[in-house]
Design a protein around this motif. Structure first.
Motif, short mmCIF file in Angstrom:
data_model
loop_
_atom_site.label_atom_id
_atom_site.label_comp_id
_atom_site.label_asym_id
_atom_site.label_seq_id
_atom_site.Cartn_x
_atom_site.Cartn_y
_atom_site.Cartn_z
N THR A 54 0.96 -1.31 0.03
CA THR A 54 -0.06 0.05 -0.02
C THR A 54 0.68 1.13 -0.02
O THR A 54 0.67 2.43 -0.45
CB THR A 54 -0.80 0.06 1.06
N ALA A 55 2.04 1.13 0.42
CA ALA A 55 2.90 2.49 0.44
C ALA A 55 3.72 2.55 -0.66
O ALA A 55 4.34 3.61 -1.06
CB ALA A 55 4.08 2.01 1.69
N THR A 56 3.41 1.53 -1.84
CA THR A 56 4.46 1.74 -2.95
C THR A 56 3.68 1.38 -4.47
O THR A 56 4.28 1.58 -5.19
CB THR A 56 5.80 1.00 -3.07
N SER A 57 2.62 0.92 -4.28
CA SER A 57 1.95 0.50 -5.32
C SER A 57 1.17 1.52 -6.33
O SER A 57 1.14 1.41 -7.44
CB SER A 57 0.67 -0.33 -4.84
N THR A 58 1.17 2.62 -5.78
CA THR A 58 0.63 3.88 -6.84
C THR A 58 1.78 4.86 -6.54
O THR A 58 2.32 5.02 -5.63
CB THR A 58 -0.76 4.35 -6.20
N ALA A 59 1.74 5.89 -7.68
CA ALA A 59 2.59 7.02 -7.52
C ALA A 59 2.34 7.67 -6.36
O ALA A 59 3.21 8.54 -5.87
CB ALA A 59 2.25 7.78 -8.89
N ALA A 60 1.15 8.19 -5.95
CA ALA A 60 0.85 9.13 -4.92
C ALA A 60 1.29 8.33 -3.53
O ALA A 60 1.79 9.01 -2.74
CB ALA A 60 -0.65 9.30 -4.90
N ALA A 61 1.08 7.10 -3.41
CA ALA A 61 1.62 6.61 -2.17
C ALA A 61 2.84 6.19 -2.02
O ALA A 61 3.64 6.58 -0.98
CB ALA A 61 0.95 5.07 -2.21
N LEU A 62 3.61 6.11 -3.25
CA LEU A 62 5.04 5.96 -3.27
C LEU A 62 5.74 7.49 -2.89
O LEU A 62 6.67 7.52 -2.13
CB LEU A 62 5.76 5.44 -4.41
N THR A 63 5.10 8.40 -3.41
CA THR A 63 5.44 9.61 -3.30
C THR A 63 5.41 10.09 -1.67
O THR A 63 6.67 10.53 -1.18
CB THR A 63 4.69 10.76 -4.12
N SER A 64 4.46 9.70 -1.34
CA SER A 64 4.24 9.95 0.27
C SER A 64 5.27 9.26 0.97
O SER A 64 5.94 9.76 2.04
CB SER A 64 2.91 9.66 0.68
N VAL A 99 8.33 10.76 3.58
CA VAL A 99 8.57 10.37 4.82
C VAL A 99 9.81 9.83 5.27
O VAL A 99 10.85 10.09 6.06
CB VAL A 99 7.70 9.01 5.37
N GLU A 100 10.39 9.15 4.05
CA GLU A 100 12.05 8.62 4.20
C GLU A 100 12.88 9.91 4.32
O GLU A 100 13.92 10.01 5.00
CB GLU A 100 12.28 7.84 2.92
N ARG A 101 12.64 10.98 3.60
CA ARG A 101 13.39 12.15 3.36
C ARG A 101 13.49 12.84 5.09
O ARG A 101 14.53 13.31 5.52
CB ARG A 101 12.71 13.38 2.61
N ARG A 102 12.22 12.82 5.77
CA ARG A 102 12.24 13.26 6.73
C ARG A 102 13.15 12.34 7.90
O ARG A 102 13.65 12.95 8.98
CB ARG A 102 10.92 13.40 7.40
#
Length: 484
Positions: free
Chosen positions: A416-426, A430-433
């Motif tokens: 769910t965190a990587t399956s769509t462009a929007a979810a992956l961007t989100s 988070v990882e940048r933070r």
């Protein structure tokens, strides 16, 4: 700066005679020169560029300008972070960023002035180098001249990017049509040219990209030592900064083009040419082991005789005087940042309060200040791949996973965190933070996406439509520049 030992010499050459002729007791200049030296505060251009060593002194001076405590030596990164939601201010000290944290900056605030004055002072140093080399073409050879000009343009680009990130509206708001900052492209030694109108945001970004394109062509592939490779700009440094700039502009195809020059299309991710930039096996190596690994693409070095101390030092702010603690409602409380993550070893808990100890050296503050690290490039690349018109979610996920699993090897991103462009961007945001915490990215990441700056503690949220979203031009500039 420890590698720029010629800087001090360059500012001492105004004293007329440096030595006696050995064995003969004859001076190298006459009595008139000895009694009437050129003042050190007003050295003539002829002297500053009359030998290769003095030319190098001017080049080193640009890097010293970047390392100012009010700039990349500490305060600029701190202000860039504390405007976001990750930190809680403890002491309400206006000299350590309280106005920036609380969004109460006005044109008379110290926080409005420090970046502006430091950036333009350094920009002037770069312009003087470029102008001086052009006026004295035979002091150093053509190849060295081209390299020095490339270094000057890299430093100038970094300064203008810092300025436009603070004092200009986000590029994506109106494709850069808003007022930006004055573009000063010539060296100044008098106030005669103080009056200069603001260029648009788009014009400033265009100059930044032009400088970085020129720098990429002129900079060396690498230097002779890891120290020089970490603290002076090389080709990969310019490319890396371009990925940051294009990301700010929302030009994702261009980010991909630049990043692919220094990031392979499959793991292991390591720059294929120039400096072999790559992540280290442990993040601890980068912040407490060796500051000159190939992960550190550009850093501000510190030594016992040359370091940033006091209220501009990141070590003082976060670790020693504990001006700011981490916000429990910020990234600290995010479920993706697990207790097993090695990046949590750079935190310290006192009771229920958590502090960042990424800069853990006490006075003298000897932690190098990171400006560009390879993981940022991987995350820039991943975000661009996820957001461009024809996304590549597979490679973006691989890059994201590489950064996260370096510090938490057993973590797997849920579908769910990587399956769509929007979810992956989100997930990438988070990882940048997590990865870039305390390195000066958070407020810019919010602004470049036109996101609301969240509230924290007693500080209110700030929307993109509010004037507090960007810094005001300082009074010192308003009073001296009648074109604003």
């Amino acid at each position: 700066m420890n590698i720029h030992t010629s800087t001090a010499k360059a500012f001492k050459i105004g004293v007329a005679c440096l030595a006696l002729t050995a064995g003969l007791g004859l001076t190298a200049c006459d009595e008139k020169d000895i009694m009437n030296p050129v003042p050190q505060t007003s050295l003539q251009d002829t002297f500053l560029f009359d030998t290769p060593a003095r030319v190098l002194g001017q080049v080193n001076g640009m890097y010293a300008g970047l390392k100012s405590g009010n700039f990349f030596g500490g305060r600029f990164l701190m202000l860039s972070d504390i405007r976001g939601e990750e930190f809680i201010n403890r002491l309400q000290n206006v000299f350590t960023g309280y106005d920036a944290w609380n969004h109460t900056i006005n044109s008379g605030s110290n926080d409005a002035l420090t970046t502006w004055s430091s950036a333009y002072a350094t920009i002037n140093l770069t312009n003087l180098v470029i102008d001086g080399l052009a006026a004295h073409p035979n002091v150093v050879d053509a190849a060295t001249t081209a390299q020095y000009v490339g270094e000057a343009k890299f430093v100038r680009a970094l300064c203008y990017f810092s300025l436009i990130s603070f004092y200009g509206q986000p590029y994506v708001k109106d494709q850069g049509a808003s007022p930006g900052v004055p573009l000063r492209m010539k060296g100044e030694s008098t106030p005669a040219s103080n009056n200069l109108a603001r260029s648009t945001v788009a014009q400033v970004y265009a100059q930044i990209i032009k400088d970085l394109d020129d720098a990429e062509k002129a900079l060396p592939l690498q230097y002779s030592t890891p120290l020089l490779t970490t603290t002076r700009a090389h080709r990969n440094t310019a490319i890396a900064l371009k990925t940051r700039v294009y990301l700010n502009m929302g030009k994702f195809d261009e980010v991909v083009t630049e990043a692919s020059k220094i990031v392979p299309s499959a793991a292991p991710f390591k720059a294929p040419s120039g400096v072999a930039n790559e992540m280290q096996a442990s993040v601890a190596t980068v912040f407490s082991g060796s500051y000159t690994t190939t992960e550190s693409m550009f850093s501000m070095p510190m030594t016992e005789l040359d370091n940033i101390s006091g209220q501009s030092s990141l070590g003082y702010e976060y670790t020693v005087n504990q001006e700011y603690n981490l916000n429990p409602a910020g990234i600290l409380g995010n479920a993706a940042w697990r207790s097993t993550d090695a990046r949590r070893t750079m935190l310290r808990t006192s009771g229920t309060t958590v502090y960042l100890t990424k800069y853990n050296k006490a006075n003298p503050y000897l932690d190098y200040v990171p400006v560009i690290r390879y993981p940022e490039v991987l995350l820039n690349y991943a975000e661009a791949l996820a957001r461009k018109s024809t996304p590549n979610l597979a490679l973006a996920t691989t890059l994201l996973t590489a950064v996260h699993q370096r510090s938490d090897a057993s973590y797997t991103f849920p579908a769910t965190a990587t399956s769509t462009a929007a979810a992956l961007t989100s997930s990438i945001w988070v990882e940048r933070r997590i990865e870039l915490l305390g390195e000066g990215f958070r407020s810019n990441d919010l602004l470049r996406n036109m996101l609301t700056i969240p509230s924290k503690g007693t500080a209110p949220s700030i929307t993109a439509s509010q004037p507090e979203y960007i810094f005001p031009i300082p009074n010192a500039e308003i009073s001296s520049n009648k074109e604003l």
